[in-house]
Design an enzyme around this catalytic site. Structure first.
Site, short mmCIF file in Angstrom:
data_model
loop_
_atom_site.label_atom_id
_atom_site.label_comp_id
_atom_site.label_asym_id
_atom_site.label_seq_id
_atom_site.Cartn_x
_atom_site.Cartn_y
_atom_site.Cartn_z
N ASP A 222 1.20 16.03 29.77
CA ASP A 222 0.86 17.42 29.46
C ASP A 222 -0.62 17.70 29.71
O ASP A 222 -0.98 18.76 30.26
CB ASP A 222 1.22 17.74 28.01
CG ASP A 222 2.71 17.93 27.81
OD1 ASP A 222 3.40 18.21 28.81
OD2 ASP A 222 3.19 17.77 26.68
N ASP A 303 9.49 20.16 24.40
CA ASP A 303 8.79 20.31 23.12
C ASP A 303 9.72 20.13 21.93
O ASP A 303 9.25 19.98 20.80
CB ASP A 303 8.12 21.68 23.04
CG ASP A 303 7.03 21.85 24.08
OD1 ASP A 303 6.40 20.84 24.43
OD2 ASP A 303 6.82 22.98 24.55
#
Length: 343
Positions: A222, A303
């Site tokens: 990320d 997520d």
């Protein structure tokens, strides 16, 4: 030559900003329901498998001194146990291979987005319909009691399961056909919830070291693709944002460092379905006059699924050691709920 002396005033309507962002509350509830229910179910499945393994080891230690005539029965039972096991353990090597595959895939999507997006749409339809079938099957079999079996080449098929499978496939096809309509986000979220729960139930991390390695690698993933890649792209946008908002290489954003999560804002209206979508419910100038399309709040499946692996491991640990679900509750409420609120 005629001249008209007309004076007028033009007012720009700017609705007052509310104190509560309802779309964020809804997407927060979707994420919490998905991760808690998926990790809870996954923890139960993992606990049952651990219990079976412990019983099998106990029986094998007790049967070591018995005669060899009992060995075939033991092998038959082991084959039945393997056939009933529909879960997959994620090893350390698999995590590393998955990380490399994800890095290669996101670069491929960035440069060939307008072609790869349709592959992901097809994969999402197949995987989400299977997940919806897995989630609805326990409830469906409790509500529908009729038994009608069909035999074909030594295989027995239950008609009620075939009906459920056709229904799940129909929902996925319905979303695929209507995916660019204003109400398609409801179908996408339903299919996404079923997909995420099925992934959490099927895949499981064998130990805490695997959880740590997976979360650490995805943190680097990320950080690099969100915060470092803008230094290399032409428009200054991150690869992750360009892909999530439906842009490819050279199409992302407006060139000034901003991006919009709007349907139809890119050169193609297709967006990756691997996200939970909730439209902006609070009144804003963009929602009142949606020139470029309806804006959405997005939350990626990763997520929810990746932290869900840790929660499912904590739940299985609580059940195995009878800790009254202390680790599961603390991890889900104390950590994920708070971190998602900050996100």
């Amino acid at each position: 030559m005629w001249s008209l002396n007309i004076s007028g005033q033009v007012y720009h309507f700017n609705p007052p900003a509310g104190y509560i962002d309802y779309n964020l509350i809804l997407i927060w509830l979707i994420a919490m329901v998905t991760i808690v229910s998926g990790s809870y179910w996954s923890g139960i499945v993992k606990f049952e498998e651990l219990t079976k393994e412990r019983i099998k080891k106990t029986k094998s230690s007790l049967c070591r001194g018995e005669e060899e005539g009992d060995a075939p029965n033991t092998s038959i039972n082991s084959r039945k146990a393997k056939a009933d096991d529909d879960t997959v353990d994620i090893s350390m090597k698999y995590i590393v291979v998955l990380f490399v595959f994800m890095c290669a895939m996101i670069v491929l999507m960035y440069y060939f987005y307008h072609y790869v997006v349709y592959v992901f749409i097809a994969m999402f339809c197949i995987a989400s319909s299977a997940g919806l079938y897995t989630c609805l099957l326990p409830i469906y079999e409790r509500l529908v009691k009729f038994e009608l079996r069909l035999s074909c080449k030594s295989e027995v098929c239950m008609v009620r399961r075939i009906v459920l499978a056709l229904f799940c496939i129909g929902v996925a096809v319905w979303w695929a056909v209507e995916r660019n309509t204003s109400y398609a986000w409801v179908l996408q979220d339903i299919l996404g919830i079923a997909f995420a729960i099925n992934i959490l139930k099927t895949l499981r991390l064998s130990n805490l070291m695997g959880c740590t390695l997976l979360l650490g690698l995805l943190l680097c993933y990320d950080v690099f693709f969100v915060f470092i890649t803008p230094l290399f792209t032409k428009n200054g946008e991150s690869i992750m944002v360009d892909i999530a908002t439906g842009h490819g290489a050279g199409d992302g954003g407006s060139g000034d460092g901003t991006s919009t999560n709007m349907v139809g804002s890119a050169s193609t209206a297709e967006m990756l379905p691997m996200v939970f979508k909730v439209p902006k419910l609070s009144p804003t100038p963009v929602t009142v006059c949606p020139v470029a399309g309806m804006p959405y709040s997005l939350l990626g499946f990763g997520d929810v699924i990746v932290p869900g692996f840790l929660l499912s491991y904590c739940h299985a640990f609580d059940l195995y050691y009878s800790t009254r679900r202390i680790y599961f509750v603390c991890t889900s409420i104390g950590e994920y709920m708070f971190c998602l609120h900050l996100h």
